[in-house]
Scaffold this motif. Structure first.
Motif, PDB file in Angstrom:
ATOM      1  N   VAL A  34      26.357  44.611  90.516  1.00  0.00           N
ATOM      2  CA  VAL A  34      26.605  45.987  91.287  1.00  0.00           C
ATOM      3  C   VAL A  34      26.076  46.023  92.653  1.00  0.00           C
ATOM      4  CG1 VAL A  34      26.028  48.581  91.268  1.00  0.00           C
ATOM      5  CG2 VAL A  34      26.574  47.221  88.983  1.00  0.00           C
ATOM      6  N   MET A  35      25.062  45.406  92.949  1.00  0.00           N
ATOM      7  CA  MET A  35      24.401  45.076  94.322  1.00  0.00           C
ATOM      8  C   MET A  35      25.282  44.562  95.381  1.00  0.00           C
ATOM      9  SD  MET A  35      22.065  46.040  96.401  1.00  0.00           S
ATOM     10  CE  MET A  35      20.614  46.724  95.456  1.00  0.00           C
ATOM     11  N   ILE A  36      25.894  43.328  94.826  1.00  0.00           N
ATOM     12  CA  ILE A  36      26.789  42.650  95.877  1.00  0.00           C
ATOM     13  C   ILE A  36      28.199  43.280  96.035  1.00  0.00           C
ATOM     14  CG2 ILE A  36      27.689  41.008  94.025  1.00  0.00           C
ATOM     15  CD1 ILE A  36      26.628  40.141  97.303  1.00  0.00           C
ATOM     16  N   GLN A  37      28.417  43.903  94.984  1.00  0.00           N
ATOM     17  CA  GLN A  37      29.774  44.577  95.108  1.00  0.00           C
ATOM     18  C   GLN A  37      29.595  45.812  95.900  1.00  0.00           C
ATOM     19  OE1 GLN A  37      32.217  43.139  94.491  1.00  0.00           O
ATOM     20  NE2 GLN A  37      33.433  44.309  92.751  1.00  0.00           N
ATOM     21  N   SER A  38      28.387  46.405  95.953  1.00  0.00           N
ATOM     22  CA  SER A  38      28.323  47.570  96.774  1.00  0.00           C
ATOM     23  C   SER A  38      28.200  47.107  98.456  1.00  0.00           C
ATOM     24  CB  SER A  38      27.003  48.320  96.645  1.00  0.00           C
ATOM     25  OG  SER A  38      25.884  47.544  97.072  1.00  0.00           O
ATOM     26  N   ILE A  39      27.527  46.077  98.631  1.00  0.00           N
ATOM     27  CA  ILE A  39      27.490  45.589 100.108  1.00  0.00           C
ATOM     28  C   ILE A  39      28.864  44.852 100.514  1.00  0.00           C
ATOM     29  CG2 ILE A  39      26.524  43.894 101.210  1.00  0.00           C
ATOM     30  CD1 ILE A  39      24.075  44.018  99.744  1.00  0.00           C
ATOM     31  N   ARG A  40      29.616  44.182  99.525  1.00  0.00           N
ATOM     32  CA  ARG A  40      30.909  43.667  99.833  1.00  0.00           C
ATOM     33  C   ARG A  40      31.800  44.868 100.395  1.00  0.00           C
ATOM     34  NH1 ARG A  40      35.883  42.450  97.662  1.00  0.00           N
ATOM     35  NH2 ARG A  40      35.406  43.517  95.641  1.00  0.00           N
ATOM     36  N   ILE A  41      32.023  45.800  99.526  1.00  0.00           N
ATOM     37  CA  ILE A  41      33.027  46.999  99.602  1.00  0.00           C
ATOM     38  C   ILE A  41      32.438  47.643 100.887  1.00  0.00           C
ATOM     39  CG2 ILE A  41      34.014  49.092  98.746  1.00  0.00           C
ATOM     40  CD1 ILE A  41      34.804  46.320  97.494  1.00  0.00           C
ATOM     41  N   PHE A  42      31.051  47.902 101.301  1.00  0.00           N
ATOM     42  CA  PHE A  42      30.777  48.500 102.660  1.00  0.00           C
ATOM     43  C   PHE A  42      30.985  47.839 103.754  1.00  0.00           C
ATOM     44  CE2 PHE A  42      27.460  49.614 105.756  1.00  0.00           C
ATOM     45  CZ  PHE A  42      27.570  50.971 105.828  1.00  0.00           C
ATOM     46  N   ILE A 188      31.652  55.545 101.432  1.00  0.00           N
ATOM     47  CA  ILE A 188      31.224  56.655 100.647  1.00  0.00           C
ATOM     48  C   ILE A 188      30.824  56.039  98.861  1.00  0.00           C
ATOM     49  CG2 ILE A 188      31.558  58.821  99.170  1.00  0.00           C
ATOM     50  CD1 ILE A 188      32.877  60.026 102.130  1.00  0.00           C
ATOM     51  N   GLY A 189      31.973  55.359  98.621  1.00  0.00           N
ATOM     52  CA  GLY A 189      31.849  54.658  97.229  1.00  0.00           C
ATOM     53  C   GLY A 189      30.673  53.646  97.284  1.00  0.00           C
ATOM     54  N   SER A 190      30.829  52.765  98.233  1.00  0.00           N
ATOM     55  CA  SER A 190      29.871  51.677  98.341  1.00  0.00           C
ATOM     56  C   SER A 190      28.581  52.177  98.410  1.00  0.00           C
ATOM     57  CB  SER A 190      30.080  50.761  99.484  1.00  0.00           C
ATOM     58  OG  SER A 190      30.220  51.340 100.648  1.00  0.00           O
ATOM     59  N   SER A 191      28.382  53.163  99.188  1.00  0.00           N
ATOM     60  CA  SER A 191      26.784  53.839  99.340  1.00  0.00           C
ATOM     61  C   SER A 191      26.295  54.218  97.952  1.00  0.00           C
ATOM     62  CB  SER A 191      27.004  54.986 100.533  1.00  0.00           C
ATOM     63  OG  SER A 191      27.331  54.238 101.905  1.00  0.00           O
ATOM     64  N   THR A 192      27.175  54.828  97.406  1.00  0.00           N
ATOM     65  CA  THR A 192      26.835  55.634  96.033  1.00  0.00           C
ATOM     66  C   THR A 192      26.439  54.230  95.052  1.00  0.00           C
ATOM     67  OG1 THR A 192      28.219  57.386  96.362  1.00  0.00           O
ATOM     68  CG2 THR A 192      27.710  56.791  93.869  1.00  0.00           C
ATOM     69  N   LEU A 193      27.594  53.125  95.203  1.00  0.00           N
ATOM     70  CA  LEU A 193      27.202  52.103  94.256  1.00  0.00           C
ATOM     71  C   LEU A 193      25.848  51.401  94.493  1.00  0.00           C
ATOM     72  CD1 LEU A 193      28.997  50.715  92.157  1.00  0.00           C
ATOM     73  CD2 LEU A 193      29.836  49.311  93.919  1.00  0.00           C
ATOM     74  N   PHE A 194      25.625  51.156  96.088  1.00  0.00           N
ATOM     75  CA  PHE A 194      24.247  50.543  96.510  1.00  0.00           C
ATOM     76  C   PHE A 194      22.993  51.253  95.585  1.00  0.00           C
ATOM     77  CE2 PHE A 194      20.744  50.409  99.244  1.00  0.00           C
ATOM     78  CZ  PHE A 194      20.412  48.931  99.357  1.00  0.00           C
ATOM     79  N   LEU A 195      23.165  52.686  95.534  1.00  0.00           N
ATOM     80  CA  LEU A 195      22.084  53.412  95.210  1.00  0.00           C
ATOM     81  C   LEU A 195      21.828  53.285  93.583  1.00  0.00           C
ATOM     82  CD1 LEU A 195      22.385  56.926  96.973  1.00  0.00           C
ATOM     83  CD2 LEU A 195      20.862  55.295  97.471  1.00  0.00           C
ATOM     84  N   ILE A 196      23.149  53.066  92.922  1.00  0.00           N
ATOM     85  CA  ILE A 196      23.175  52.854  91.564  1.00  0.00           C
ATOM     86  C   ILE A 196      22.521  51.544  91.379  1.00  0.00           C
ATOM     87  CG2 ILE A 196      24.795  52.480  89.491  1.00  0.00           C
ATOM     88  CD1 ILE A 196      26.604  54.457  90.463  1.00  0.00           C
TER      89      ILE A 196
END
Length: 304
Positions: A34-42, A188-196
């Protein structure tokens, strides 16, 4: 000549998107998913918004448009990419690539449910045929023949989430530029994903510092070319040559995902995957109107 360049670009993009399944598989097996996906999408979102700012396409967003962006961010980024990332840790890239080939059909199905599109015989037959194809794939997964892999189920849920997000995108882009909406959705989605990811993966940040440059080059290629620039070129191709011709290229993505899985990951491609691929592609071509489009073009050619 201009269309020829677009066709060549679309073919290259399908190769990139097929291989991107392999890239994400490598990333989620190296870092916490989840963490790497959030950074990749950001990172991809920054690329898209940079293009928006350079093209001076930015403007103030209304509350209604913000609601569509939020809906698209939750379904198309948070749900889609988290399900896909965790799913890829539990199944093969080849299986995931084939299941992701269902996106056009799921989109057509939700368009019938929420946008009042008509359910034609060809759409219904295509959905049924593709789901039969997926059954060949998922019943030969990690858990053995006759058992559905949890990873395959998560990847399928990611397909459903992405298809729902296209409903929000369809509504939002009626008044909002597609690049601007895409950029805000990704950020917005990646920032939310990062928090998760920060909450459910305590070791996520530490894992980022324990890898070498080869895997980071995979990360950069996936974020910039596959997700950022890739989606912008795809939208440009639709505006130039139409959704009918562009849709035909989508059928190549599962094929290149299979090839990439075999070459880069050494995954074995068996008869169930081959049968599943054939049925999924045939179902998608039937269900998304590709077959009808080709037949109509032939009739126009003969009549002229």
């Amino acid at each position: 000549m201009k269309n020829f360049v677009l066709y060549g670009g679309l073919l290259l993009l399908m190769v990139i998107w097929g291989f991107n399944v392999v890239a994400i598989k490598l990333l989620v097996n190296t870092f916490t998913p989840v963490m790497i996906q959030s950074i990749r999408i950001f990172a991809a979102g920054l690329v898209v918004l940079a293009v928006v700012l350079i093209g001076k396409d930015s403007r103030k967003i209304s509350r209604k448009e913000a609601a569509y962006i939020g809906g698209g961010a939750i379904t198309g980024v948070v749900c889609h990419h988290s399900f896909l990332a965790v799913g890829l840790t539990r199944t093969t890239a080849s299986n995931a690539g084939l299941i992701l080939g269902l996106v056009p059909l799921m989109t057509a199905l939700f368009a019938v449910l929420f946008l009042k599109d008509k359910m034609t015989f060809s759409k219904g037959a295509g959905i049924f045929l593709a789901l039969v194809g997926v059954s060949f794939v998922v019943l030969s997964g990690y858990s053995g023949t006759g058992a559905v892999s949890g990873g395959d189920l998560l990847v399928f849920l990611s397909v459903v989430a992405q298809a729902i997000s296209f409903i929000f995108i369809k509504k939002g882009t009626e008044t909002l530029g597609s690049r601007l909406m895409t950029g805000w959705m990704l950020l917005i989605g990646s920032s939310t994903l990062f928090l998760i990811g920060y909450v459910i993966e305590p070791s996520g940040m530490n894992s980022l510092s324990q890898s070498q440059w080869p895997i980071w080059s995979v990360f950069a290629a996936s974020a910039i070319f596959a997700t950022g620039l890739g989606h912008m070129f795809y939208n440009k191709a639709i505006s130039h040559i139409g959704p009918g011709e562009v849709a035909m290229f989508n059928n190549l993505t599962p094929f290149f995902a299979l090839i990439g899985s075999a070459i880069f990951l050494g995954e074995k491609i068996g008869l169930p995957q081959v049968l599943g691929f054939v049925l999924i592609v045939c179902g998608v071509m039937l269900g998304n109107g590709t077959v009808h489009y080709v037949m109509r073009r032939k009739e126009e050619t003969y009549s002229s």
